[in-house]
Motif scaffolding. Structure first.
Motif: not given
Length: 332
Positions: A164-167, A150-153
């Motif tokens: 981190p979840e803001a992405y 996932p992009l956030t990871v």
């Protein structure tokens, strides 16, 4: 004759409120004008649309467009796939709003808010968008199977952010930008192309030499050398940023061979051509680029809708119809 009565408190109050509202409106109007002329953080100017027409367009400023184009060019220049560019763009959107800022949390700086104290480089290096994008990709490439994450990871394993979840909220816009700026989606990025103002070195340096220097800066020397780029009809055997163009010429030509040959990241030559064309439009304000043409389409600065249009079949326009090169015409 009766004496004139003094102005009532109620009337004075109305006059004061009217005057205050007028000056606030004047100040806001002045601010918006300055932002529009200078390409400030809220100025309109560039837009990316979906090639499939189903998603909302992403609108951004000329400053943001230049930085986004640099991030994409550095990524593809390193052979990174489109997914890597999407991750980088989403990260920069969250960290800086695609602006090369000189401040942040503690000693964080630049597009990706990288910290000199954490080994990302010197302050000068981090404030160079080409360097900061490159060091981001260098760290991203070390993340195992990052294209499947996932992009956030993936972004978090590079950035170590406190949020981190803001992405995630930037992923749709980053995907639109990446598709255009890697050349996957043709004729989807447009800008108004207003001449840049101010005293910055980037805004002041315009013309064919400046375009070639910027191409070398973002894509690397091989981007021009392998293609045999031309400036005003003179083949550039050595793509040095200091090469002197002919005084009467305003055109930079970057050959893009016909065919479907792919590069290390699996991109076709046609996609490479559209990446170069979109890069030029994104840099149109900063480099005073007046017209860009590729594959039978042309974009011109200052048009009312800034759209890519089909070129003609005869005359000068017909000469631009060839799919074999990206032609960049400067205004100086």
């Amino acid at each position: 004759m009766p004496e004139s009565s003094p102005t009532s408190p109620k009337r004075r109050g109305r006059l004061f409120r009217f005057s205050a509202a007028f000056f606030v409106l004047l100040a806001v109007t002045g601010y918006l004008v300055v932002q529009y002329v200078t390409g400030g953080t809220r100025a309109p100017g560039c837009k990316v649309i979906s090639s499939e027409g189903g998603e909302s367009p992403y609108e951004f400023t000329p400053e943001q467009a230049v930085n986004a184009a640099t991030i994409a060019a550095v990524g593809t220049g390193r052979g990174m796939p489109e997914r890597a560019v999407t991750i980088a763009l989403a990260t920069a959107l969250q960290e800086s709003g695609l602006r090369n800022i000189e401040h942040g949390d503690r000693d964080s700086l630049g597009l990706f808010q990288q910290r000199p104290s954490q080994g990302w480089g010197t302050e000068k290096q981090i404030m160079d968008p080409t360097y900061s994008a490159g060091i981001f990709y260098e760290h991203l490439a070390k993340v195992p199977d990052y294209t499947q994450l996932p992009l956030t990871v993936a972004a978090q394993r590079v950035q170590r952010s406190g949020f981190p979840e803001a992405y995630a909220k930037h992923e749709p816009d980053a995907e639109l930008l990446a598709a255009a700026l890697t050349g996957q989606a043709a004729a989807t990025l447009t800008c108004q192309g207003r001449p840049a103002t101010g005293t910055s070195a980037e805004a002041a340096a315009t013309g064919p030499d400046a375009v070639r220097a910027a191409l070398v800066r973002d894509f690397g020397r091989d981007a021009l050398q392998e293609a045999g780029a031309e400036v005003s009809g003179t083949t550039a055997a050595d793509p040095s940023p200091n090469m002197t163009a002919e005084a009467h010429g305003r055109t930079v030509t970057v050959p893009v061979p016909d065919g479907k040959k792919t590069d290390g990241a699996g991109r076709t030559e046609r996609e490479r051509g559209w990446q170069l064309a979109h890069w030029a439009v994104a840099n149109s304000s900063a480099l005073h680029i007046a017209r860009v043409s590729y594959e039978g389409r042309v974009w011109a600065a200052g048009s009312t809708d800034s759209q890519w249009r089909a070129t003609g079949t005869t005359g000068a326009a017909g000469a631009e119809k060839s799919a074999g090169s990206v032609r960049i015409v400067t205004g100086q």
